[in-house]
Motif scaffolding. Structure first.
Motif, PDB file in Angstrom:
ATOM      1  N   GLN A 187      41.453  31.230  44.378  1.00  0.00           N
ATOM      2  CA  GLN A 187      40.654  32.326  44.911  1.00  0.00           C
ATOM      3  C   GLN A 187      40.819  33.565  44.034  1.00  0.00           C
ATOM      4  O   GLN A 187      41.925  34.008  43.775  1.00  0.00           O
ATOM      5  N   GLN A 188      39.709  34.113  43.570  1.00  0.00           N
ATOM      6  CA  GLN A 188      39.738  35.293  42.706  1.00  0.00           C
ATOM      7  C   GLN A 188      40.416  36.469  43.401  1.00  0.00           C
ATOM      8  O   GLN A 188      41.008  37.326  42.744  1.00  0.00           O
ATOM      9  N   GLU A 189      40.370  36.519  44.713  1.00  0.00           N
ATOM     10  CA  GLU A 189      40.999  37.601  45.462  1.00  0.00           C
ATOM     11  C   GLU A 189      42.504  37.686  45.174  1.00  0.00           C
ATOM     12  O   GLU A 189      43.101  38.765  45.269  1.00  0.00           O
ATOM     13  N   LEU A 190      43.117  36.562  44.787  1.00  0.00           N
ATOM     14  CA  LEU A 190      44.541  36.550  44.440  1.00  0.00           C
ATOM     15  C   LEU A 190      44.810  37.462  43.246  1.00  0.00           C
ATOM     16  O   LEU A 190      45.849  38.119  43.184  1.00  0.00           O
ATOM     17  N   PHE A 191      43.875  37.525  42.297  1.00  0.00           N
ATOM     18  CA  PHE A 191      44.080  38.333  41.094  1.00  0.00           C
ATOM     19  C   PHE A 191      44.209  39.816  41.455  1.00  0.00           C
ATOM     20  O   PHE A 191      45.028  40.530  40.879  1.00  0.00           O
ATOM     21  N   ALA A 192      43.411  40.278  42.410  1.00  0.00           N
ATOM     22  CA  ALA A 192      43.518  41.663  42.866  1.00  0.00           C
ATOM     23  C   ALA A 192      44.837  41.881  43.594  1.00  0.00           C
ATOM     24  O   ALA A 192      45.499  42.913  43.422  1.00  0.00           O
ATOM     25  N   GLU A 193      45.234  40.895  44.394  1.00  0.00           N
ATOM     26  CA  GLU A 193      46.499  41.004  45.138  1.00  0.00           C
ATOM     27  C   GLU A 193      47.688  41.127  44.195  1.00  0.00           C
ATOM     28  O   GLU A 193      48.525  42.010  44.364  1.00  0.00           O
ATOM     29  N   LYS A 225      48.513  41.316  35.621  1.00  0.00           N
ATOM     30  CA  LYS A 225      47.114  41.186  35.221  1.00  0.00           C
ATOM     31  C   LYS A 225      46.832  39.705  34.982  1.00  0.00           C
ATOM     32  O   LYS A 225      47.384  39.098  34.069  1.00  0.00           O
ATOM     33  N   VAL A 226      45.979  39.144  35.842  1.00  0.00           N
ATOM     34  CA  VAL A 226      45.627  37.729  35.755  1.00  0.00           C
ATOM     35  C   VAL A 226      44.111  37.614  35.750  1.00  0.00           C
ATOM     36  O   VAL A 226      43.432  38.233  36.571  1.00  0.00           O
TER      37      VAL A 226
END
Length: 188
Positions: free
Chosen positions: A72-78, A85-86
């Motif tokens: 889930q891309q939302e993990l990158f913001a988390e 930075k991922v």
């Protein structure tokens, strides 16, 4: 719903990645093709039996329940809030998603990706020490414990290709849940 901000967000594919050689990260692609019962065409982890090196060492005849890795891309913001930075593909996933709670899906859920491809959810990715080799301390962001001591894994989910097809960034994702009672995801 009175405004565009109140509208439900459509689940979609935001990036696709594959790699024909063993490497922690996977380069972004314009599209990937899923092959029924095998995985991502040309990806090192495609096959009927396990391809992850640690699992091959244990028993190379095990069925490959990890043909496709979705995150889930939302993990990158988390993790970004914790200073990491991922980007898509950097954690080795084949499909990066947005607008869908992948970790909340039950085992056996079917993810319809684009017009043709269908992936059956088999379980949770078990994040490993390679994540800390990528960015020191990141593993603690992806594996933790809740207040009752249960392990929480946030490194995405794994699946097998139920029906093949080509998928691209921007493709929609719909979910078909299996019959109840639902079985929560466990590591595979």
């Amino acid at each position: 719903m009175n405004s565009a901000t109140d509208a439900p967000r459509t689940a979609q594919v935001t990036a696709v990645s594959s790699n024909g050689v063993y490497s922690f990260t996977k380069p972004l692609r314009g599209h990937i093709t899923l092959l029924a019962g095998l995985g991502v065409e040309g990806d090192v982890h495609a096959g009927v039996t396990v391809k992850h090196r640690s699992r091959v060492a244990q028993d190379p005849t095990q069925p490959n329940l990890r043909q496709v890795h979705l995150i889930q891309q939302e993990l990158f913001a988390e993790v970004g809030e914790a200073g990491f930075k991922v980007e898509p593909g950097q954690l080795g996933e084949n499909v990066t998603t947005a607008g869908i709670d992948l970790l909340g899906l039950p085992t056996g859920a079917l993810l319809h990706l684009g017009d043709e491809a269908v992936v059956e959810v088999t379980g949770l990715r078990n994040p490993c020490l390679q994540i800390d080799n990528f960015q020191h301390g990141l593993l603690k962001q992806l594996v933790s414990r809740d207040s009752e001591g249960r392990v929480i894994r946030k490194g995405g989910i794994m699946g097998v290709v139920h029906q093949g097809g080509t998928i691209r960034p921007g493709d929609t994702i719909t979910v078909t849940l299996p019959p109840e009672p639902h079985t929560p995801l466990h590591r595979v």
